[in-house]
Write an enzyme that holds these catalytic residues in place. Structure first.
Site, PDB file in Angstrom:
ATOM      1  N   ASP A 223       2.673  70.987  -4.611  1.00 66.20           N
ATOM      2  CA  ASP A 223       1.505  70.846  -3.728  1.00 66.20           C
ATOM      3  C   ASP A 223       1.888  71.084  -2.271  1.00 66.20           C
ATOM      4  OD1 ASP A 223      -1.138  70.416  -3.175  1.00 66.20           O
ATOM      5  OD2 ASP A 223      -1.004  68.222  -3.208  1.00 66.20           O
TER       6      ASP A 223
ATOM      7  N   HIS B 284       0.649  80.280  -1.005  1.00 63.41           N
ATOM      8  CA  HIS B 284       0.875  80.397  -2.456  1.00 63.41           C
ATOM      9  C   HIS B 284       1.989  81.412  -2.732  1.00 63.41           C
ATOM     10  CE1 HIS B 284      -2.458  77.809  -3.069  1.00 63.41           C
ATOM     11  NE2 HIS B 284      -3.403  78.679  -2.751  1.00 63.41           N
TER      12      HIS B 284
ATOM     13  N   LEU C 245      17.121  77.383 -20.229  1.00 62.58           N
ATOM     14  CA  LEU C 245      16.027  76.533 -19.760  1.00 62.58           C
ATOM     15  C   LEU C 245      14.695  76.884 -20.456  1.00 62.58           C
ATOM     16  CD1 LEU C 245      15.022  74.561 -17.420  1.00 62.58           C
ATOM     17  CD2 LEU C 245      14.560  76.664 -16.134  1.00 62.58           C
TER      18      LEU C 245
HETATM   19  C1  IPE Z   1      -2.745  69.662  -8.130  1.00 59.88           C
HETATM   20  O1  IPE Z   1      -2.848  69.985  -6.782  1.00 59.88           O
HETATM   21  C2  IPE Z   1      -2.724  70.884  -8.962  1.00 59.88           C
HETATM   22  C3  IPE Z   1      -1.635  71.824  -8.725  1.00 59.88           C
HETATM   23  C4  IPE Z   1      -0.602  71.673  -7.944  1.00 59.88           C
HETATM   24  C5  IPE Z   1      -1.753  73.028  -9.475  1.00 59.88           C
HETATM   25  P1  IPE Z   1      -4.209  69.856  -5.994  1.00 59.88           P
HETATM   26  O2  IPE Z   1      -3.881  70.119  -4.558  1.00 59.88           O
HETATM   27  O3  IPE Z   1      -5.263  70.701  -6.586  1.00 59.88           O
HETATM   28  O4  IPE Z   1      -4.573  68.322  -6.230  1.00 59.88           O
HETATM   29  P2  IPE Z   1      -5.636  67.382  -5.488  1.00 59.88           P
HETATM   30  O5  IPE Z   1      -6.963  68.049  -5.618  1.00 59.88           O
HETATM   31  O6  IPE Z   1      -5.230  67.265  -4.049  1.00 59.88           O
HETATM   32  O7  IPE Z   1      -5.550  66.078  -6.205  1.00 59.88           O
HETATM   33  C1  IPE Z   2      -0.849  73.719  -4.488  1.00 59.28           C
HETATM   34  O1  IPE Z   2      -1.040  73.863  -3.132  1.00 59.28           O
HETATM   35  C2  IPE Z   2      -1.109  74.984  -5.246  1.00 59.28           C
HETATM   36  C3  IPE Z   2      -2.323  74.970  -6.071  1.00 59.28           C
HETATM   37  C4  IPE Z   2      -3.074  73.927  -6.304  1.00 59.28           C
HETATM   38  C5  IPE Z   2      -2.689  76.230  -6.682  1.00 59.28           C
HETATM   39  P1  IPE Z   2      -2.443  73.601  -2.488  1.00 59.28           P
HETATM   40  O2  IPE Z   2      -3.210  74.888  -2.438  1.00 59.28           O
HETATM   41  O3  IPE Z   2      -3.151  72.479  -3.134  1.00 59.28           O
HETATM   42  O4  IPE Z   2      -2.040  73.190  -1.005  1.00 59.28           O
HETATM   43  P2  IPE Z   2      -2.738  72.105  -0.079  1.00 59.28           P
HETATM   44  O5  IPE Z   2      -2.778  70.818  -0.823  1.00 59.28           O
HETATM   45  O6  IPE Z   2      -4.101  72.631   0.240  1.00 59.28           O
HETATM   46  O7  IPE Z   2      -1.856  72.057   1.127  1.00 59.28           O
HETATM   47 MG    MG Z   3      -3.206  70.459  -2.796  1.00 59.26          MG
END
Ligand code: IPE
Ligand code: IPE
Ligand code: MG
Length: 254
Positions: A24, A41, A135
């Protein structure tokens, strides 16, 4: 001695067999740099590569990463589209390299909602790497812990309907065997980057006794050092699985 070897040597008995990660913070990483979210990303894919290398070097058996949740469809359509594209490109680019490293790759989640081209690419990548033995690298995509438990329960329901199973005879093991990661040991270590301290519908059943590690580091900044810091933290914990510490210590000294 490279850092990975030091870790292996120091903590050989306390290396997790299975690590699960919620990657995240990509969006915030991009925002800090005034870049579009997709740049975050893209940078995140590089972090995945680094962590896969660390796992191979330290002899970790399984790595499972959360790439796209069942809730992430709620994001702007443009971001979802770009994520699908990135997933497809990353698969095209990385699968050969993973195969050369003897990595077995799998995707868990409901893939039926993905574009056909992506579904085909996923099936190909899985087939291509299926006999590899280092792995096991699992990507959770359009995955949700609730979806996983529901689909396992549905399977048992079908068996009951067919008269092959009595509802009263259903055990935890039966439900477990219908879950997505049933052939892997349960995750020993769970890491979430990006500062949030929640599960966000990741592996709900499988995390029952997993050690949790949260870090503020944003996923694109998560490098080898960050991963080893998580391993160090894991190595310092005592896992009791319901028993007392005296019981655990006695067992270790035997
Ligand atoms: C969780 O991250 C899902 C992934 C990392 C793929 P999110 O950024 O979507 O989670 P929330 O919405 O903050 O809980
Ligand atoms: C996690 O990073 C990746 C996915 C959920 C695809 P985020 O896109 O949730 O990044 P933040 O939380 O907005 O920084
Ligand atoms: Mg996020």
């Amino acid at each position: 001695m490279p850092e990975s070897e030091q870790i292996t040597a120091r903590h050989s008995s306390t290396i997790p067999r299975h690590v699960a990660i919620i990657m995240d913070g990509n969006g915030r990483w991009a925002k800090q740099r005034r870049l579009p979210r997709i740049a975050g990303h893209r940078a995140g894919v590089k972090s995945v590569r680094r962590v896969v290398e660390c796992c191979i070097d330290t002899g970790i058996e399984a790595l499972t990463v959360f790439a796209f949740s069942t809730e992430n469809w709620r994001r702007p359509q443009k971001e979802v589209g770009l994520l699908m594209e990135l997933f497809l490109n990353a698969l095209e680019k990385e699968v050969k390299k993973l195969h050369q490293h003897n990595v077995r790759m799998r995707i868990v989640g409901d893939r039926s909602r993905f574009p056909m081209k992506l579904q085909n690419r996923i099936a190909e990548a899985e087939r291509y790497t299926s006999d590899n033995t280092s792995l096991t690298f699992t990507i959770a995509a359009n995955y949700g812990g609730r979806w996983d438990i529901t689909q396992a329960a549905r399977e048992l329901g079908h068996a009951v309907e067919r008269g092959e199973l009595e509802a009263d005879k259903i055990t935890e093991e039966m439900l477990q065997s219908g879950l997505s990661l049933s052939d892997l040991p349960e995750p020993d270590l769970f890491i979430r980057t990006g500062g949030e301290q929640r599960i966000s519908n990741f592996l709900l059943w499988q995390l029952a006794y997993t050690e949790f590690y949260f870090t503020d580091t944003l996923w694109p900044d998560f490098g080898k050092e960050s991963f080893f810091a998580a391993l160090e933290s894991f190595a310092s914990r005592q896992r009791r699985f319901g028993r007392t510490s005296e019981q655990v210590e006695r067992e270790v000294s035997l």
